[in-house]
Design a protein around this motif. Structure first.
Motif, short mmCIF file in Angstrom:
data_model
loop_
_atom_site.label_atom_id
_atom_site.label_comp_id
_atom_site.label_asym_id
_atom_site.label_seq_id
_atom_site.Cartn_x
_atom_site.Cartn_y
_atom_site.Cartn_z
N UNK A 268 2.50 8.62 -3.44
CA UNK A 268 3.47 9.83 -2.01
C UNK A 268 3.61 9.18 -0.81
N UNK A 269 4.60 9.37 -0.29
CA UNK A 269 4.86 8.86 0.81
C UNK A 269 4.58 7.59 1.33
N UNK A 270 5.32 6.34 2.25
CA UNK A 270 5.83 5.03 1.92
C UNK A 270 4.34 4.07 1.84
N UNK A 271 4.30 3.39 0.85
CA UNK A 271 3.62 2.13 0.29
C UNK A 271 3.57 0.86 1.90
N UNK A 272 4.04 1.11 2.49
CA UNK A 272 3.94 -0.17 3.39
C UNK A 272 3.33 0.48 4.81
N UNK A 273 2.95 2.13 4.75
CA UNK A 273 2.17 2.44 5.52
C UNK A 273 1.07 3.19 5.76
N UNK A 274 0.33 3.61 6.92
CA UNK A 274 -1.39 4.08 6.82
C UNK A 274 -0.90 5.27 5.62
N UNK A 275 -0.19 6.22 5.92
CA UNK A 275 -0.45 7.33 4.94
C UNK A 275 0.09 7.48 3.94
N UNK A 276 0.05 6.70 2.84
CA UNK A 276 0.26 6.52 1.76
C UNK A 276 -1.09 7.05 0.96
N UNK B 107 8.13 13.73 5.91
CA UNK B 107 8.04 13.26 7.41
C UNK B 107 7.65 11.89 7.53
N UNK B 108 7.34 10.56 6.89
CA UNK B 108 7.63 9.17 7.46
C UNK B 108 9.10 8.98 6.90
N UNK B 109 9.14 7.52 7.31
CA UNK B 109 10.28 7.09 7.16
C UNK B 109 11.05 7.31 5.68
N UNK B 110 10.73 7.19 4.82
CA UNK B 110 11.09 7.71 3.37
C UNK B 110 10.48 8.47 2.47
N UNK B 111 10.97 9.65 2.00
CA UNK B 111 10.06 10.17 0.78
C UNK B 111 10.26 9.94 -0.55
N UNK B 112 9.46 10.19 -0.49
CA UNK B 112 9.04 9.25 -2.33
C UNK B 112 8.03 9.61 -3.02
N UNK B 113 8.04 9.36 -4.66
CA UNK B 113 7.44 9.74 -5.45
C UNK B 113 6.69 8.47 -6.54
N UNK C 266 -8.52 7.63 5.23
CA UNK C 266 -9.16 8.08 6.52
C UNK C 266 -8.82 6.82 8.04
N UNK C 267 -9.38 7.19 8.89
CA UNK C 267 -9.46 6.16 9.88
C UNK C 267 -10.33 4.45 10.57
N UNK C 268 -11.14 4.37 8.78
CA UNK C 268 -11.05 3.12 8.71
C UNK C 268 -10.81 3.15 6.92
N UNK C 269 -9.90 3.59 6.38
CA UNK C 269 -8.94 3.48 5.15
C UNK C 269 -7.62 3.09 5.21
N UNK C 270 -6.73 2.54 4.85
CA UNK C 270 -5.28 3.35 4.85
C UNK C 270 -4.77 2.55 4.32
N UNK C 271 -3.74 3.47 3.93
CA UNK C 271 -3.28 3.62 2.23
C UNK C 271 -3.72 3.19 0.99
N UNK C 272 -3.82 4.51 0.81
CA UNK C 272 -5.03 4.15 -0.84
C UNK C 272 -3.73 5.62 -1.04
N UNK C 273 -3.51 3.98 -2.63
CA UNK C 273 -2.81 4.37 -3.82
C UNK C 273 -2.49 4.00 -4.83
N UNK D 11 -4.92 -3.28 6.87
CA UNK D 11 -4.68 -2.93 8.15
C UNK D 11 -3.84 -2.03 8.14
N UNK D 12 -3.79 -1.48 9.30
CA UNK D 12 -2.90 -0.30 9.78
C UNK D 12 -1.65 0.41 10.24
N UNK D 13 -1.11 -1.05 10.38
CA UNK D 13 -0.10 -1.28 10.97
C UNK D 13 0.90 -1.76 9.34
N UNK D 14 2.34 -1.56 9.72
CA UNK D 14 3.24 -1.41 8.32
C UNK D 14 3.13 -3.04 7.96
#
Length: 327
Positions: free
Chosen positions: A218-226, A194-200, A256-263, A285-288
């Motif tokens: 999984x998801x993108x390492x440079x985005x907050x949804x990692x 669902x993001x810019x690039x699908x990855x494992x 979550x709202x305070x911690x972004x892109x855990x991986x 930060x949440x920005x890419x």
């Protein structure tokens, strides 16, 4: 003097990404890349990684002369090995990455190290030239045999916006992959896409008694949804080279709202072995972007034996130091 029961720490532990820890005896060994080099530190603490010492410089030219990524330090059969990814051209697009291994000449984790070359990560073991793009390779032992797991592309591409999958292969020794790769995971679930690039990527083996898990990013390492996903081997006696023997579940660790892109995690026991801890990176930060730091927190086990990582701890919350950690 030992620290009191009330001793605490706060995240982050340090700046950086792709944290690696290897526990041996009373010490923790950390591994990190910087520019064209790999460095190691030794500490009695999980909360303080100590001073990093450079142990290897990339060559001036060749397949592994640039883009040194995510090194891991392992102790196997009386020697230290460093597994890492590298490319032949500095900067992006990152289309040349392959996986390599270094072996300690003696038994000192601080080297010197011998470059044992590129590991085979393709579909035709008889043709070394058919090696494929591969990063984040990690070895593990199962039922007396040695295996390698990594993140790779189905075919090499001219763009680094290429989906990444998890592969496994058998190893005849710590510096030799001896079988063709087998794909055991692709980014197919709704929480992986669902993001810019699908990855494992970033697979790490985690064992609990007779259970074997692969915790991966999984998801993108440079985005907050990692985030982290999980594969579980259905039975400890089953062949890990058979894709159907793995069960996928996730996400198992989510920002979550305070911690972004855990991986990109690794694991260790507390100094007294009574607790389990996860080491991971998070975006500042949440920005890419890839501006990240390294964090640490304990985790528990569910009744079914699977890990329960809970929620990432925010920066304003103090955490009791690992049990048995001393000043």
């Amino acid at each position: 003097m030992g620290l009191s029961q009330e001793a605490t720490f706060k995240n982050p532990i340090r700046n950086g990404a792709d944290p690696w820890v290897f526990q041996k005896g009373d010490h923790y060994y950390y591994c990190s890349s910087s520019g064209g080099s790999i460095a190691i530190s030794k500490s009695s603490k999980l909360t303080d990684h100590g001073v990093f010492q450079k142990v290897w410089d990339a060559p001036d030219q060749g397949w592994n002369s640039a883009n040194i990524w995510a090194p891991e330090l392992h102790f196997i059969n009386s020697h230290w090995y460093i597994y890492y990814a590298a490319g032949k051209k500095s900067g992006g697009p990152f289309i040349h990455q392959k996986s390599g291994v270094l072996k300690s000449v003696g038994k000192d984790p601080f080297g010197p190290y011998e470059d044992k070359g590129m590991l085979y990560t393709g579909d035709d073991i008889t043709d070394p030239g058919s090696v494929k793009w591969a990063i984040d390779l990690t070895p593990f032992k199962h039922e007396g045999s040695l295996y390698a797991i990594w993140s790779g592309w189905k075919i090499d591409s001219e763009t680094d916006r290429t989906p990444q999958h998890l592969y496994i292969a058998k190893m005849s020794d710590p510096t030799t992959i001896s079988s063709n790769r087998v794909k055991i995971s692709s980014p197919e679930e709704s929480w992986e896409t669902g993001g810019e690039l699908d990855l494992n990527e970033g697979p790490q083996v985690l064992k609990n008694k007779n259970l074997t898990f692969i915790i991966y990013s999984t998801r993108e390492s440079w985005l907050k949804d990692y985030r982290l996903g999980q594969l579980k081997l259905k039975d400890s006696t089953l062949d890990p080279l058979v894709p159907e023997n793995w069960i996928k579940n996730g996400p198992v660790f989510l920002g979550n709202h305070a911690v972004h892109g855990v991986g990109h995690c690794s694991f260790a026991k507390s100094p007294d072995s009574s607790e389990d801890w996860i080491l991971y990176h998070s975006k500042k930060v949440a920005d890419p972007g890839w501006n990240r730091d390294i964090r640490l927190q304990p985790f528990k086990w569910r009744v079914d034996g699977s890990p329960d990582f809970g929620n990432p701890v925010s920066l304003d919350k103090r955490i009791p130091v690992p049990s048995g950690e001393k000043e």
